[in-house]
Write an enzyme that holds these catalytic residues in place. Structure first.
Site, PDB file in Angstrom:
ATOM      1  N   GLU A 134      -1.395  -2.709  -6.774  1.00 40.58           N
ATOM      2  CA  GLU A 134      -2.069  -1.521  -7.285  1.00 40.58           C
ATOM      3  C   GLU A 134      -1.024  -0.450  -7.636  1.00 40.58           C
ATOM      4  OE1 GLU A 134      -5.089  -0.196  -4.648  1.00 40.58           O
ATOM      5  OE2 GLU A 134      -4.403   1.878  -4.811  1.00 40.58           O
ATOM      6  N   ILE A 161       4.946   2.581   6.128  1.00 38.74           N
ATOM      7  CA  ILE A 161       4.997   1.173   6.515  1.00 38.74           C
ATOM      8  C   ILE A 161       5.379   0.269   5.338  1.00 38.74           C
ATOM      9  CG2 ILE A 161       3.541  -0.763   7.312  1.00 38.74           C
ATOM     10  CD1 ILE A 161       2.429   1.265   9.383  1.00 38.74           C
ATOM     11  N   GLY A 204       0.828  -1.205   0.000  1.00 41.66           N
ATOM     12  CA  GLY A 204       0.000   0.000   0.000  1.00 41.66           C
ATOM     13  C   GLY A 204       0.856   1.246   0.000  1.00 41.66           C
ATOM     14  N   ILE A 205       0.323   2.286   0.583  1.00 40.07           N
ATOM     15  CA  ILE A 205       0.923   3.603   0.474  1.00 40.07           C
ATOM     16  C   ILE A 205       1.451   4.035   1.851  1.00 40.07           C
ATOM     17  CG2 ILE A 205      -1.322   4.751   0.863  1.00 40.07           C
ATOM     18  CD1 ILE A 205      -0.607   6.657  -1.382  1.00 40.07           C
ATOM     19  N   GLY A 206       2.577   4.774   1.908  1.00 34.73           N
ATOM     20  CA  GLY A 206       3.055   5.334   3.171  1.00 34.73           C
ATOM     21  C   GLY A 206       4.340   4.705   3.681  1.00 34.73           C
ATOM     22  N   GLY A 237      -7.585   0.566  -2.938  1.00 31.18           N
ATOM     23  CA  GLY A 237      -7.567  -0.858  -3.279  1.00 31.18           C
ATOM     24  C   GLY A 237      -7.422  -1.776  -2.080  1.00 31.18           C
TER      25      GLY A 237
HETATM   26  N1  COA Z   1      -6.796   8.886  15.847  1.00 30.04           N
HETATM   27  C1  COA Z   1      -6.551  10.169  15.492  1.00 30.04           C
HETATM   28  N2  COA Z   1      -5.711  10.530  14.498  1.00 30.04           N
HETATM   29  C2  COA Z   1      -5.121   9.538  13.841  1.00 30.04           C
HETATM   30  C3  COA Z   1      -5.327   8.185  14.135  1.00 30.04           C
HETATM   31  C4  COA Z   1      -6.198   7.867  15.188  1.00 30.04           C
HETATM   32  N3  COA Z   1      -6.445   6.623  15.513  1.00 30.04           N
HETATM   33  N4  COA Z   1      -4.584   7.426  13.277  1.00 30.04           N
HETATM   34  C5  COA Z   1      -3.948   8.268  12.473  1.00 30.04           C
HETATM   35  N5  COA Z   1      -4.252   9.531  12.813  1.00 30.04           N
HETATM   36  C6  COA Z   1      -3.722  10.730  12.168  1.00 30.04           C
HETATM   37  C7  COA Z   1      -2.220  10.802  12.330  1.00 30.04           C
HETATM   38  O1  COA Z   1      -1.868  11.463  13.519  1.00 30.04           O
HETATM   39  C8  COA Z   1      -1.814  11.582  11.094  1.00 30.04           C
HETATM   40  O2  COA Z   1      -2.074  12.963  11.324  1.00 30.04           O
HETATM   41  P1  COA Z   1      -1.124  14.100  10.714  1.00 30.04           P
HETATM   42  O3  COA Z   1      -1.282  13.963   9.218  1.00 30.04           O
HETATM   43  O4  COA Z   1      -1.697  15.344  11.287  1.00 30.04           O
HETATM   44  O5  COA Z   1       0.238  13.748  11.194  1.00 30.04           O
HETATM   45  C9  COA Z   1      -2.819  11.120  10.049  1.00 30.04           C
HETATM   46  O6  COA Z   1      -3.924  10.605  10.767  1.00 30.04           O
HETATM   47  C10 COA Z   1      -2.274  10.024   9.125  1.00 30.04           C
HETATM   48  O7  COA Z   1      -1.878   8.914   9.866  1.00 30.04           O
HETATM   49  P2  COA Z   1      -0.687   7.979   9.372  1.00 30.04           P
HETATM   50  O8  COA Z   1      -0.880   6.689  10.034  1.00 30.04           O
HETATM   51  O9  COA Z   1       0.615   8.683   9.520  1.00 30.04           O
HETATM   52  O10 COA Z   1      -0.996   7.880   7.815  1.00 30.04           O
HETATM   53  P3  COA Z   1      -0.192   7.209   6.614  1.00 30.04           P
HETATM   54  O11 COA Z   1       0.312   8.291   5.752  1.00 30.04           O
HETATM   55  O12 COA Z   1       0.749   6.163   7.070  1.00 30.04           O
HETATM   56  O13 COA Z   1      -1.401   6.509   5.824  1.00 30.04           O
HETATM   57  C11 COA Z   1      -3.544   5.454   5.794  1.00 30.04           C
HETATM   58  C12 COA Z   1      -2.173   5.534   6.474  1.00 30.04           C
HETATM   59  C13 COA Z   1      -4.337   4.396   6.515  1.00 30.04           C
HETATM   60  C14 COA Z   1      -4.282   6.789   5.889  1.00 30.04           C
HETATM   61  C15 COA Z   1      -3.328   5.075   4.300  1.00 30.04           C
HETATM   62  O14 COA Z   1      -2.610   3.875   4.217  1.00 30.04           O
HETATM   63  C16 COA Z   1      -4.652   4.889   3.562  1.00 30.04           C
HETATM   64  O15 COA Z   1      -5.220   5.860   3.099  1.00 30.04           O
HETATM   65  N6  COA Z   1      -5.157   3.639   3.451  1.00 30.04           N
HETATM   66  C17 COA Z   1      -6.417   3.342   2.798  1.00 30.04           C
HETATM   67  C18 COA Z   1      -6.265   2.976   1.351  1.00 30.04           C
HETATM   68  C19 COA Z   1      -5.356   1.797   1.130  1.00 30.04           C
HETATM   69  O16 COA Z   1      -4.990   1.064   2.015  1.00 30.04           O
HETATM   70  N7  COA Z   1      -4.987   1.612  -0.113  1.00 30.04           N
HETATM   71  C20 COA Z   1      -4.123   0.487  -0.425  1.00 30.04           C
HETATM   72  C21 COA Z   1      -3.547   0.463  -1.734  1.00 30.04           C
HETATM   73  S1  COA Z   1      -2.559   1.935  -2.136  1.00 30.04           S
END
Ligand code: COA
Length: 431
Positions: A237, A218, A214-216, A335
């Site tokens: 994807e 991790i 995925g994205i990010g 995805g």
């Molecule tokens: N409560 C409050 N805030 C939260 C939180 C929680 N439980 N979990 C995360 N946040 C906030 C973080 O503090 C961060 O805030 P900031 O931007 O102000 O720093 C923000 O949300 C993003 O969290 P983070 O875990 O750092 O995001 P990331 O960039 O690692 O992305 C997802 C994680 C889940 C958002 C991203 O993977 C996603 O959009 N997934 C859905 C789509 C997907 O999985 N596609 C897969 C194929 S590409």
């Protein structure tokens, strides 16, 4: 001759945007393939439009059409919220349409979301008059196939990439020639937490597996942890620069794949010039539309398919929220569910949802008794399999609600374990 047809279709960006007058809905090429010259020209000529609907997913550009002063001219319909569109969605100045990514081409083609015009970005044509979709095939190619009018920004900096990834000059209505740098996505910062998560995910990846990432931060950390593996493949994807490192190190060979052996299969990429140079004219990377790459039945044809995606929050039943923070739409389903389902159906497949155990500087647990009010469930408790944090792996499959909850408490941050254990006890105590 296609060359003459090409020349006749070439117009300025300003003139191309005028062709959109009177239309109701346009679709913009995805992610780092956004045709930025056309979008700038669209915004410059805003007064030609009355709430023109702009459909887009991961918007990596400025998305200036979502600014408050644009509200009379444009209405953004997001199929995924991104950094430049999130504020407008949260302020109800833009809309969000829930969907699985693999079904988006069907929405455009079956009359559900008819496309008046597709604004896309392409490579220069080859000797036969075919332009490549470059970084993004995904919904961009299907949108061009469904649209009444196709306006292409032909950028000589767009890589020529392979797969079912071409459109002929005869299928374009208007062409705007440009030479502009492509949008990029920098590598995410990787700290100790991500490294620990990557290590646990790597424990679940056997040699010979095919991966979706995925994205990010991790997914990038997982790739770093896979340096000792052998014979991995990619069916994803998207992917980014980290995959190039593992390919060049000989860890990703694609030789054990049971579908498209020898090739990485992808529907879009986002990264830096290093990645863009790697995919240019490289027949080992094949781009296909997202209704093929992300279709769970297609994903499931990959032996030992492992999907690795991130999330925002998980409740003690294993319901995964990956796209909203309470009432705020943060991103989208994308995805994730396509791959959770496809990997689960694959022979020897595994689906992993990985997240840091806390958010907001350690002040909130991401494992919670109840999802925040207003949060959307992205991956259901029936679909979920492995959940990973920096404290370990919790396998949800075949476990009772109580056993799941206990497994999740064990991988929560130690500061939150006792209050979570209390919530589990209260919820599942015998009465
Ligand atoms: N409560 C409050 N805030 C939260 C939180 C929680 N439980 N979990 C995360 N946040 C906030 C973080 O503090 C961060 O805030 P900031 O931007 O102000 O720093 C923000 O949300 C993003 O969290 P983070 O875990 O750092 O995001 P990331 O960039 O690692 O992305 C997802 C994680 C889940 C958002 C991203 O993977 C996603 O959009 N997934 C859905 C789509 C997907 O999985 N596609 C897969 C194929 S590409």
């Amino acid at each position: 001759m296609w060359q003459e047809d090409y020349r006749k279709k070439c117009i300025s960006a300003e003139a191309a945007i005028k062709k959109l007058q009177g239309m109701r809905r346009i679709v913009v090429g995805h992610a780092c393939s956004e045709p930025t010259t056309l979008i700038d020209a669209l915004v410059d000529q805003k007064t030609l439009f009355d709430k023109l609907e702009i459909v887009h997913m991961v918007a990596m550009g400025k998305s200036a059409y979502t600014a408050p002063e644009m509200a009379a001219y444009f209405r953004h319909n997001a199929l995924f919220a991104g950094g430049s569109t999130r504020a407008a969605i949260q302020a109800n100045r833009a809309d969000y349409t829930p969907c699985f990514l693999y079904e988006v081409p069907r929405l455009f083609k079956n009359g559900c979301l008819p496309v008046d015009a597709a604004l896309i970005q392409l490579s220069r044509p080859d000797a036969h008059g075919y332009c490549s979709f470059g970084l993004s095939n995904d919904y961009t190619k299907p949108a061009a196939e469904a649209a009444k009018v196709v306006i292409a920004e032909v950028n000589d900096q767009m890589p020529r990439t392979f797969g079912d990834n071409f459109i002929h000059v005869s299928e374009l209505d208007y062409i705007v020639e440009t030479s502009v740098p492509l949008l990029q996505m920098a590598r995410a910062a990787i700290g100790d937490t991500e490294r620990a998560i990557g290590g646990y995910c790597a424990e679940l990846v056997d040699n010979g597996s095919t991966l979706q990432l995925g994205i990010g931060g991790i997914p990038d950390a997982v790739l770093l942890s896979l340096a000792d593996k052998k014979g991995l493949g990619i069916h994803s994807e998207m992917f980014s620069d980290g995959v190039v490192d593992l390919y060049e190190a000989g860890v990703i060979t694609n030789q054990n794949k049971t579908l498209h052996k020898g090739q990485m299969v992808v529907t879009f990429v986002m990264g830096t010039d290093r990645l863009y140079k790697f995919i240019d004219d490289n027949p080992k990377v094949a781009f296909y539309p997202v209704d093929y790459v992300n279709h769970p039945a297609v994903i499931a044809k990959n032996y030992k398919m492992v999907s690795i995606n991130a999330c925002i929050e998980v409740d003690i039943m294993g319901q995964v929220s990956s796209e909203s923070i309470g009432y705020k739409q943060f991103s989208g389903t994308g995805g994730q569910v396509d791959y959770v389902r496809g990997a689960s159906m694959a022979e020897g497949g595994k689906s992993i949802i990985a997240m840091p155990s806390t958010a907001k500087g350690g002040t909130v647990s991401r494992i919670v008794p109840l999802l925040q009010e207003g949060s959307a469930v992205t991956t259901s408790r029936n679909d979920v399999q492995y959940i990973v944090t920096e404290y370990g792996i919790a396998d949800m499959r075949g476990k009772t609600l109580k056993a799941r909850a206990q497994a999740l408490v064990n991988i929560a941050h130690p500061n939150f374990r006792s209050e979570l254990a209390e919530a589990v006890e209260k919820r599942y105590k015998e009465r």
